[in-house]
Design an enzyme around this catalytic site. Structure first.
Site, PDB file in Angstrom:
ATOM      1  N   SER A  10      -4.148   5.607   2.605  1.00 44.66           N
ATOM      2  CA  SER A  10      -4.419   6.585   1.540  1.00 44.66           C
ATOM      3  C   SER A  10      -5.820   7.227   1.609  1.00 44.66           C
ATOM      4  CB  SER A  10      -4.342   6.105   0.011  1.00 44.66           C
ATOM      5  OG  SER A  10      -4.929   4.942  -0.105  1.00 44.66           O
ATOM      6  N   GLY A  11      -6.723   6.266   2.197  1.00 44.65           N
ATOM      7  CA  GLY A  11      -8.143   6.516   2.084  1.00 44.65           C
ATOM      8  C   GLY A  11      -8.747   5.536   1.180  1.00 44.65           C
ATOM      9  N   GLY A  12      -8.005   4.676   0.696  1.00 44.62           N
ATOM     10  CA  GLY A  12      -8.542   3.659  -0.347  1.00 44.62           C
ATOM     11  C   GLY A  12      -9.059   2.150   0.480  1.00 44.62           C
ATOM     12  N   VAL A  13      -9.559   1.489  -0.319  1.00 42.19           N
ATOM     13  CA  VAL A  13      -9.950   0.200   0.202  1.00 42.19           C
ATOM     14  C   VAL A  13      -8.748  -0.600   0.611  1.00 42.19           C
ATOM     15  CG1 VAL A  13     -11.792  -1.355  -0.028  1.00 42.19           C
ATOM     16  CG2 VAL A  13     -10.834  -0.182  -2.035  1.00 42.19           C
ATOM     17  N   ASP A  14      -7.718  -0.533  -0.164  1.00 43.96           N
ATOM     18  CA  ASP A  14      -6.640  -1.472   0.124  1.00 43.96           C
ATOM     19  C   ASP A  14      -5.732  -1.106   1.403  1.00 43.96           C
ATOM     20  OD1 ASP A  14      -6.934  -2.905  -2.153  1.00 43.96           O
ATOM     21  OD2 ASP A  14      -5.765  -1.506  -3.233  1.00 43.96           O
ATOM     22  N   SER A  15      -5.414   0.030   1.745  1.00 44.25           N
ATOM     23  CA  SER A  15      -4.657   0.268   2.915  1.00 44.25           C
ATOM     24  C   SER A  15      -5.417   0.485   4.317  1.00 44.25           C
ATOM     25  CB  SER A  15      -4.035   1.929   2.743  1.00 44.25           C
ATOM     26  OG  SER A  15      -4.894   2.905   2.435  1.00 44.25           O
ATOM     27  N   CYS A 104       7.328   8.392  -5.617  1.00 45.84           N
ATOM     28  CA  CYS A 104       6.829   8.628  -4.631  1.00 45.84           C
ATOM     29  C   CYS A 104       7.246   7.542  -3.531  1.00 45.84           C
ATOM     30  CB  CYS A 104       5.242   8.762  -4.967  1.00 45.84           C
ATOM     31  SG  CYS A 104       4.152   9.001  -3.450  1.00 45.84           S
ATOM     32  N   CYS A 202      -1.709  11.340  -9.368  1.00 41.54           N
ATOM     33  CA  CYS A 202      -2.583  11.773  -8.336  1.00 41.54           C
ATOM     34  C   CYS A 202      -2.451  13.354  -8.282  1.00 41.54           C
ATOM     35  CB  CYS A 202      -2.231  11.285  -6.914  1.00 41.54           C
ATOM     36  SG  CYS A 202      -0.607  11.691  -6.295  1.00 41.54           S
TER      37      CYS A 202
END
Length: 358
Positions: A10-15, A104, A202
């Site tokens: 997603s562009g986030g830290v987790d992924s 989603c 989102c």
RNA sequence: UAUCGUGUAGUCGAAUGGUACAGACAACAGACUUUGACUCUGUGUGUUGCGAGUUCAAAUCUUGCCACGAUAA
């Protein structure tokens, strides 16, 4: 031969950390970022705290570059528009409160994305969700389980996964604590190590979902009456889509004690207002079921149940009802059971299944 | 028409004649939260309906007006 994994980034830290971990484990990975809506539609001039904006695509690409892996951007705008956004709008029109994140997951991430991954000859997809997948050799079924970091557990929003989805999915963060995930991101110098967690819907800028429904989706919002439990009119509301069961803020109504939305009546365009106690009830009907730990519920069973995200579970008994319904009876009355939201059944750490509240 | 009562922040309402608002609700802002919510924390200068009078001092007493409510014919 190493297994091939497509990591939904997603562009986030987790992924991003999920990708790092999988690569460290020896998987042959690539990254995929989903384009779910046009940025023009959402106006992301500043860095928003959503999950799929243009900046986020850049962040994902940057992490992939750093890891030396391929990065794809898939355009799922149309499906997202149809299956998530439109359904979101229709739900509000119908007077219920949807959970777009779950849709989603169901229609995009664990449906379209898996298809695409298989098409590209990948063995698995992976996401940065905090939950665990296991396999029960006795029943021969894949199981969805809570994350080790219970404060971050996202099994609730994944109850829609079916056996096929589960067999094709890796959740590398399920055994991790969030603080350690951030630490890893720092150590590896990932660009998004300190990026705030995403939140809010989102595809709706600045959290004004009612404005979004009216302006972008053409949903009409007619003024109507607030009524008390006896049916007396006690004020005027801005339109049913502005409210949800259990809501207190934004009613603009001063009764000397906190006032909450008890329910919404689409037919009469009224919103019933009552006290905190009026919110409690001891049963609900779930439909549109997805069972995971078992094929189908055939006899009553005890379970712990969540009727909303980030709520602690409560004891209940599940009764099968008709073809695709379950009646949930709670040991203790539950607050603000809301039609449209998901109810998820647990047996300890294991997700038995879940459904939509009627 | 007469009599009585009431008029304090957005609402309800505190305030022995002593220099105005405790509390509740609402509103707003933060925190929390990958839905909507809940929850938590923080934020209150307004000619005390308008005017006159008594007093060192009036939201508080007197009085005229206005508004609202009740009772009476």
């Amino acid at each position: 031969m190493n297994k091939k994994v497509m990591v939904a980034m997603s562009g986030g830290v987790d992924s991003s950390v999920a990708a790092v971990l999988l690569r460290d484990q020896g998987y042959d990975i690539c990254g995929a970022t989903l384009k779910l809506f046009s940025d023009e539609d959402v106006l992301t001039s500043c860095r928003t705290r959503t999950c799929c904006s243009l900046d986020d695509v850049e962040d994902a690409r940057s992490v992939c570059y750093k890891l030396g892996i391929e990065h794809f951007v898939f355009n799922f705008k149309e499906t997202f528009q149809d299956e998530v956004i439109r359904k979101f709008a229709r739900s509000y029109e119908a007077g219920i409160t949807p959970n777009p994140c779950i849709d989603c997951n169901r229609y995009i991430k664990f449906s379209k994305l898996i298809q695409r991954a298989i098409l590209m000859e990948k063995d698995y997809i992976a996401t940065g969700h905090y939950a665990q997948i296991g396999f029960d050799s006795v029943s021969g079924r894949y199981l969805l389980k809570k994350a080790v970091d219970l404060s971050k557990d996202q099994s609730y929003v994944l109850y829609v996964l079916n056996q096929h989805d589960l067999s094709r999915t890796l959740l590398p963060l399920g055994g991790m604590y969030k603080t350690d995930v951030r630490k890893i991101a720092e150590e590896r110098n990932l660009i998004n190590a300190r990026k705030p967690d995403s939140q809010d819907i989102c595809f709706v800028k600045d959290g004004d979902y009612a404005g979004f429904l009216e302006n972008m989706m053409g949903v009409e919002s007619k003024k109507g009456n607030f009524v008390d439990p006896e049916g007396n009119v006690i004020g005027e509301h801005k339109g049913i889509i502005h409210y949800t069961v259990g809501q207190r803020k934004g009613l603009g109504i001063a009764l000397g004690k906190p006032a909450y939305v008890i329910n919404k009546n689409k037919e009469f365009n009224t919103v019933k207002i009552g006290s905190e106690e009026d919110l409690y009830s001891n049963r609900l009907i779930a439909s549109d079921l997805n069972m995971i730990a078992l094929e189908k519920l055939t006899s009553p069973m005890k379970a712990t149940v969540k009727t909303r995200y980030s709520q602690k579970e409560t004891e209940a008994v599940l009764h099968p009802e008709g073809e695709d319904s379950i009646v949930v009876e709670f040991k203790d009355k539950q607050r603000a059971i809301t039609p449209g939201q998901a109810v998820v059944f647990y047996d300890g750490d294991i997700v038995i299944g879940g459904g939509a509240i009627n």
